[in-house]
Design a protein around this motif. Structure first.
Motif, PDB file in Angstrom:
ATOM      1  N   ARG A   1     -35.037  22.471  37.805  1.00 28.10           N
ATOM      2  CA  ARG A   1     -36.137  21.784  37.115  1.00 28.10           C
ATOM      3  C   ARG A   1     -37.454  21.798  37.885  1.00 28.10           C
ATOM      4  O   ARG A   1     -38.520  21.720  37.286  1.00 28.10           O
ATOM      5  N   MET A   2     -37.410  21.847  39.226  1.00 28.90           N
ATOM      6  CA  MET A   2     -38.625  21.634  40.003  1.00 28.90           C
ATOM      7  C   MET A   2     -39.713  22.647  39.672  1.00 28.90           C
ATOM      8  O   MET A   2     -40.886  22.294  39.531  1.00 28.90           O
ATOM      9  N   PHE A   3     -39.364  23.914  39.554  1.00 24.34           N
ATOM     10  CA  PHE A   3     -40.356  24.961  39.273  1.00 24.34           C
ATOM     11  C   PHE A   3     -40.021  25.696  37.980  1.00 24.34           C
ATOM     12  O   PHE A   3     -40.251  26.890  37.846  1.00 24.34           O
ATOM     13  N   SER A   4     -39.486  24.963  37.042  1.00 25.17           N
ATOM     14  CA  SER A   4     -39.061  25.552  35.766  1.00 25.17           C
ATOM     15  C   SER A   4     -40.248  26.050  34.957  1.00 25.17           C
ATOM     16  O   SER A   4     -41.328  25.457  34.984  1.00 25.17           O
ATOM     17  N   PRO A   5     -40.061  27.137  34.182  1.00 26.55           N
ATOM     18  CA  PRO A   5     -41.130  27.594  33.283  1.00 26.55           C
ATOM     19  C   PRO A   5     -41.244  26.728  32.032  1.00 26.55           C
ATOM     20  O   PRO A   5     -42.184  26.880  31.258  1.00 26.55           O
ATOM     21  N   ILE A   6     -40.283  25.814  31.852  1.00 23.20           N
ATOM     22  CA  ILE A   6     -40.279  24.939  30.682  1.00 23.20           C
ATOM     23  C   ILE A   6     -40.606  23.519  31.110  1.00 23.20           C
ATOM     24  O   ILE A   6     -40.001  22.956  32.024  1.00 23.20           O
ATOM     25  N   ARG A   7     -41.585  22.938  30.450  1.00 26.47           N
ATOM     26  CA  ARG A   7     -41.977  21.560  30.733  1.00 26.47           C
ATOM     27  C   ARG A   7     -40.907  20.599  30.207  1.00 26.47           C
ATOM     28  O   ARG A   7     -40.045  20.980  29.410  1.00 26.47           O
ATOM     29  N   LEU A   8     -40.982  19.337  30.615  1.00 28.82           N
ATOM     30  CA  LEU A   8     -39.996  18.369  30.146  1.00 28.82           C
ATOM     31  C   LEU A   8     -40.084  18.128  28.651  1.00 28.82           C
ATOM     32  O   LEU A   8     -39.113  17.710  28.015  1.00 28.82           O
ATOM     33  N   ASN A   9     -41.250  18.403  28.059  1.00 31.63           N
ATOM     34  CA  ASN A   9     -41.383  18.237  26.610  1.00 31.63           C
ATOM     35  C   ASN A   9     -40.809  19.413  25.833  1.00 31.63           C
ATOM     36  O   ASN A   9     -40.891  19.448  24.602  1.00 31.63           O
ATOM     37  N   GLY A  10     -40.238  20.400  26.551  1.00 31.30           N
ATOM     38  CA  GLY A  10     -39.582  21.519  25.890  1.00 31.30           C
ATOM     39  C   GLY A  10     -40.458  22.724  25.637  1.00 31.30           C
ATOM     40  O   GLY A  10     -39.967  23.761  25.176  1.00 31.30           O
ATOM     41  N   THR A  11     -41.759  22.635  25.935  1.00 30.03           N
ATOM     42  CA  THR A  11     -42.662  23.761  25.705  1.00 30.03           C
ATOM     43  C   THR A  11     -42.838  24.555  26.993  1.00 30.03           C
ATOM     44  O   THR A  11     -42.528  24.086  28.087  1.00 30.03           O
ATOM     45  N   GLU A  12     -43.367  25.768  26.850  1.00 29.94           N
ATOM     46  CA  GLU A  12     -43.604  26.612  28.015  1.00 29.94           C
ATOM     47  C   GLU A  12     -44.869  26.185  28.751  1.00 29.94           C
ATOM     48  O   GLU A  12     -45.780  25.575  28.177  1.00 29.94           O
ATOM     49  N   ILE A  13     -44.908  26.506  30.033  1.00 27.09           N
ATOM     50  CA  ILE A  13     -46.103  26.233  30.836  1.00 27.09           C
ATOM     51  C   ILE A  13     -47.314  26.914  30.222  1.00 27.09           C
ATOM     52  O   ILE A  13     -47.259  28.096  29.854  1.00 27.09           O
ATOM     53  N   ASP A  14     -48.413  26.179  30.093  1.00 22.77           N
ATOM     54  CA  ASP A  14     -49.659  26.767  29.604  1.00 22.77           C
ATOM     55  C   ASP A  14     -50.737  26.614  30.679  1.00 22.77           C
ATOM     56  O   ASP A  14     -50.496  26.084  31.769  1.00 22.77           O
ATOM     57  N   ALA A  15     -51.933  27.077  30.378  1.00 22.14           N
ATOM     58  CA  ALA A  15     -53.010  27.096  31.369  1.00 22.14           C
ATOM     59  C   ALA A  15     -53.394  25.688  31.818  1.00 22.14           C
ATOM     60  O   ALA A  15     -53.652  25.450  33.009  1.00 22.14           O
ATOM     61  N   GLU A  16     -53.426  24.737  30.895  1.00 19.61           N
ATOM     62  CA  GLU A  16     -53.804  23.369  31.255  1.00 19.61           C
ATOM     63  C   GLU A  16     -52.768  22.764  32.207  1.00 19.61           C
ATOM     64  O   GLU A  16     -53.124  22.128  33.201  1.00 19.61           O
ATOM     65  N   TYR A  17     -51.493  22.955  31.901  1.00 18.80           N
ATOM     66  CA  TYR A  17     -50.437  22.469  32.794  1.00 18.80           C
ATOM     67  C   TYR A  17     -50.592  23.092  34.176  1.00 18.80           C
ATOM     68  O   TYR A  17     -50.496  22.405  35.195  1.00 18.80           O
ATOM     69  N   ALA A  18     -50.812  24.411  34.199  1.00 17.28           N
ATOM     70  CA  ALA A  18     -50.931  25.116  35.473  1.00 17.28           C
ATOM     71  C   ALA A  18     -52.079  24.573  36.302  1.00 17.28           C
ATOM     72  O   ALA A  18     -51.942  24.354  37.521  1.00 17.28           O
ATOM     73  N   ARG A  19     -53.219  24.341  35.696  1.00 15.94           N
ATOM     74  CA  ARG A  19     -54.378  23.825  36.424  1.00 15.94           C
ATOM     75  C   ARG A  19     -54.114  22.423  36.957  1.00 15.94           C
ATOM     76  O   ARG A  19     -54.462  22.102  38.096  1.00 15.94           O
ATOM     77  N   LYS A  20     -53.493  21.574  36.137  1.00 20.33           N
ATOM     78  CA  LYS A  20     -53.227  20.205  36.571  1.00 20.33           C
ATOM     79  C   LYS A  20     -52.241  20.173  37.730  1.00 20.33           C
ATOM     80  O   LYS A  20     -52.426  19.433  38.697  1.00 20.33           O
ATOM     81  N   ARG A  21     -51.191  20.970  37.617  1.00 17.86           N
ATOM     82  CA  ARG A  21     -50.191  20.944  38.692  1.00 17.86           C
ATOM     83  C   ARG A  21     -50.795  21.432  40.008  1.00 17.86           C
ATOM     84  O   ARG A  21     -50.559  20.833  41.055  1.00 17.86           O
ATOM     85  N   ALA A  22     -51.542  22.518  39.955  1.00 13.78           N
ATOM     86  CA  ALA A  22     -52.171  23.032  41.178  1.00 13.78           C
ATOM     87  C   ALA A  22     -53.178  22.026  41.733  1.00 13.78           C
ATOM     88  O   ALA A  22     -53.347  21.908  42.958  1.00 13.78           O
ATOM     89  N   ARG A  23     -53.834  21.292  40.854  1.00  6.51           N
ATOM     90  CA  ARG A  23     -54.828  20.297  41.285  1.00  6.51           C
ATOM     91  C   ARG A  23     -54.181  19.115  41.991  1.00  6.51           C
ATOM     92  O   ARG A  23     -54.650  18.670  43.046  1.00  6.51           O
ATOM     93  N   TRP A  24     -53.110  18.594  41.426  1.00  9.30           N
ATOM     94  CA  TRP A  24     -52.545  17.355  41.938  1.00  9.30           C
ATOM     95  C   TRP A  24     -51.428  17.562  42.957  1.00  9.30           C
ATOM     96  O   TRP A  24     -51.058  16.632  43.663  1.00  9.30           O
ATOM     97  N   GLU A  25     -50.891  18.781  43.029  1.00  9.95           N
ATOM     98  CA  GLU A  25     -49.793  19.049  43.961  1.00  9.95           C
ATOM     99  C   GLU A  25     -50.129  20.262  44.831  1.00  9.95           C
ATOM    100  O   GLU A  25     -49.551  21.338  44.676  1.00  9.95           O
ATOM    101  N   PRO A  26     -51.063  20.106  45.778  1.00  6.83           N
ATOM    102  CA  PRO A  26     -51.513  21.252  46.576  1.00  6.83           C
ATOM    103  C   PRO A  26     -50.510  21.693  47.631  1.00  6.83           C
ATOM    104  O   PRO A  26     -50.619  22.806  48.147  1.00  6.83           O
ATOM    105  N   VAL A  27     -49.539  20.842  47.983  1.00 14.41           N
ATOM    106  CA  VAL A  27     -48.534  21.226  48.972  1.00 14.41           C
ATOM    107  C   VAL A  27     -47.156  20.795  48.494  1.00 14.41           C
ATOM    108  O   VAL A  27     -47.015  19.884  47.665  1.00 14.41           O
ATOM    109  N   VAL A  28     -46.129  21.469  49.030  1.00 15.65           N
ATOM    110  CA  VAL A  28     -44.732  21.146  48.732  1.00 15.65           C
ATOM    111  C   VAL A  28     -43.992  20.962  50.046  1.00 15.65           C
ATOM    112  O   VAL A  28     -44.204  21.713  51.007  1.00 15.65           O
ATOM    113  N   GLU A  29     -43.135  19.971  50.095  1.00 15.34           N
ATOM    114  CA  GLU A  29     -42.276  19.734  51.261  1.00 15.34           C
ATOM    115  C   GLU A  29     -41.073  20.678  51.144  1.00 15.34           C
ATOM    116  O   GLU A  29     -40.219  20.487  50.275  1.00 15.34           O
ATOM    117  N   VAL A  30     -41.016  21.694  52.004  1.00 14.30           N
ATOM    118  CA  VAL A  30     -40.010  22.745  51.848  1.00 14.30           C
ATOM    119  C   VAL A  30     -38.837  22.625  52.815  1.00 14.30           C
ATOM    120  O   VAL A  30     -37.880  23.390  52.711  1.00 14.30           O
TER     121      VAL A  30
END
Length: 610
Positions: free
Chosen positions: A244-273
């Motif tokens: 689920r963490m990096f899934s191409p499908i959002r929790l609402n069941g739709t595919e990742i779109d440009a708005e989702y991509a921009r928001k995620r990159a904006r609010w989550e600039p780093v990942v604890e690996v």
């Protein structure tokens, strides 16, 4: 002291400042910290034995003071941290500790009154089940009353302010948003830049409100708009998300779109690996040609909730390297990259103690603190054998100064890297004009910034219309002064071509004068000095420092790509080996005894000119 300088051309004193450190832009320094520590305010930490070590204790310990652990042992860091974020779970924040104290504040809440009875009866297992229930999809009516949450959150933020000492030690306000869907891990640490006055302008968001990360991003946006502050989110343990963490499908069941991509990159600039519950850089199933992929994998048969088995297809959407590749694919598809993240490590310690040393492993739950036979223990019947848990990890941040503002800005721009607990110094720059001898110059870092971009940056085409040459990368790694020598430096490349993504690993610097085999293109193994009978090693192999200027031999200007550095130390004893010797206990089959510590830089990205 700076002086006016003499001009041979004019014979006059000039106003130019002589001292180069004053004349040039300020350099950055590496600061070491942990953005993920739990205290007795976290429901699971309390239930598993950490009933007394507070937020204050966590900051005191991280900044170098001695504290007494939950098991009654005196502990003190040999090397204090530069910064710490205490990130207790927002779900039932502080409730169990208040229930133990029979606080009147809980008696007006039906759940609070019941929890007081549970604790007075000494039933911590029921407490753990209560916390698991609320994080696995508790009902909205299980949410804490706002007045209760507000009072606890205010105290947390004020405590952070009290321990924050700019220039000496940075204390961040933070909490963990503990979302799970069908037991799949979607947890994020929420990290604030601001002081208590600003941070308390909005209550923490519990995953009880919604388990969808998009709801969290909306909360972060609302916080910044309403308070004028700054905040970001740090996902962790993709390895326990069942895809689920990096899934191409959002929790609402739709595919990742440009708005989702921009928001995620904006609010989550780093990942604890990398952290105690496993390493999430890559997996042997995903990287079969990577001999170092099988590293501290925890127990990848299920999710964090132990609710459903893991299937092979899920792995692609759990690990950082494959997620970075997926990011390129989404960028080519929707025009924006949702997984454009830097990489850090942290501990996820639930003891209030941020420790990462294999030779002094202090456990990550109170039940797993030092004692005979702990490696075979089951942690609260929830997280499995204690030996699954690792000593990892640390966040390294390149910043101008040790302050909230400077560190936070560096994290936002991804000029950070992860280590598994060791303090390897790592610098990484990408550009078009680096020369072979640039890395040997004393001011190589200044050259890196002037000619290129640091880790976390973007390689931009130098001149429109100019034919692009292969990019060049400047990398320098220096061993932990109190740790093991270095084995090798590698550059991991991922790229997108024709709708598919690929990866390749290049050994760019090797210790002990080893060379790449021209037939197999593989580097000889470094060997090992580990003595398991005494839990020792020597630095008679490996290198103190490794450096290189490397040019991509297979660069194609039309392919999107990313590059990041992985540095490996020589083999050393794992904490389980130290325990075996210290407690004079036989080594158990299947329990790893040797580790090869490492560091991961944040990537540098290349995007073809449009």
């Amino acid at each position: 002291m700076s002086l006016n300088t003499y001009s041979a051309e004019t014979g006059l004193l000039t106003d130019e400042i002589y001292s180069p450190p004053v004349r040039n832009q300020p350099d950055k320094f590496v600061y070491w910290g942990d953005t993920h520590v739990h205290t007795n305010l976290s429901g699971d930490a309390f239930s598993l034995g950490n009933e007394s070590l507070s937020t204050e204790d966590a900051f005191r310990f991280a900044s170098g003071e001695e504290v007494t652990s939950s098991s009654g042992q005196r502990v003190k860091l040999q090397r204090p941290l530069d910064f710490l974020a205490v990130s207790d779970h927002a779900e039932y924040l502080g409730v169990f500790a208040l229930a133990k104290a029979e606080s009147p504040a809980l008696k007006q809440w039906s759940i609070g009154k019941r929890l007081i009875d549970v604790i007075s009866n000494g039933n911590n297992n029921e407490l753990l089940q209560e916390f698991a229930k609320v994080t696995l999809g508790g009902k909205p009516e299980s949410r804490m009353p706002d007045e209760l949450l507000s009072s606890i959150w205010e105290q947390v933020a004020k405590t952070s302010d009290a321990f924050n000492q700019p220039g000496k030690f940075t204390a961040f306000s933070a909490y963990e948003w503990t979302a799970m869907v069908t037991g799949d891990n979607l947890h994020r640490v929420v990290l604030f830049k601001d002081s208590a006055e600003t941070v308390t302008g909005k209550l923490p968001l519990s995953a009880l409100a919604s388990p969808d990360p998009e709801s969290l991003w909306s909360y972060l946006e609302a916080y910044e708009k309403s308070t004028g502050g700054e905040v970001l989110a740090i996902p962790h343990n993709g390895n326990l998300s069942n895809g689920r963490m990096f899934s191409p499908i959002r929790l609402n069941g739709t595919e990742i779109d440009a708005e989702y991509a921009r928001k995620r990159a904006r609010w989550e600039p780093v990942v604890e690996v990398t952290q105690m519950k496993g390493d999430s850089e890559t997996h042997p199933y995903l990287s079969p040609d990577d001999p170092f992929a099988n590293f501290e994998r925890w127990w990848d048969k299920t999710n964090v909730g132990f609710t459903r088995p893991k299937e092979p297809w899920m792995l692609k959407y759990e690990y950082a390297r494959s997620a970075l590749r997926e990011g390129l694919r989404h960028q080519n598809g929707v025009g924006s990259n949702p997984f454009k993240f830097g990489m850090i490590g942290s501990t996820d310690s639930h003891t209030s103690l941020s420790t990462t040393g294999e030779d002094n492993y202090f456990g990550k739950y109170a039940e797993g603190e030092p004692g005979p036979g702990r490696a075979e223990m089951i942690t609260g019947g929830h997280y499995g054998n204690v030996w699954w848990l690792g000593a990892s990890g640390l966040a390294a941040v390149w910043a101008e100064q040790n302050s909230r503002e400077s560190l936070f800005e560096s994290i936002k721009r991804r000029e950070v890297y992860a280590t598994t607990g060791t303090r390897i110094t790592l610098r990484f720059f990408g550009g078009w004009y680096f020369e072979d001898d640039d890395i040997s110059r004393s001011n190589y870092a200044q050259i890196g910034y002037e000619k290129g971009v640091p880790m976390g940056g973007d390689l931009v085409a130098p001149d429109p219309g100019q034919e692009l040459q292969s990019p060049r990368f400047l990398v320098m790694a220096l061993k932990d002064p109190d740790g093991a020598n270095l084995d090798r430096v590698q550059i991991v490349k991922g790229w997108s071509k024709g709708g598919e993504t690929y990866e390749k690993i290049y050994d760019v610097a090797l210790s002990d004068e080893r060379i790449i085999d021209p037939l197999t293109q593989e580097a000889p193994v470094v060997g090992s000095t580990v003595d398991l009978k005494r839990a020792r090693y020597t630095n008679s192999i490996g290198a103190v420092q490794l450096m290189a200027v490397w040019e991509d031999p297979e660069f194609n200007a039309e392919d999107s790509a990313f590059y990041y550095v992985r540095v490996l130390e020589i083999p050393t004893p794992r904490w389980t080996a130290y325990d075996s010797v210290f407690y004079n206990q036989p080594k158990k089959a299947g329990v790893p005894m040797v580790i090869q510590e490492r560091a991961y830089s944040s990537p540098i990205w290349y995007k073809p000119p449009e």
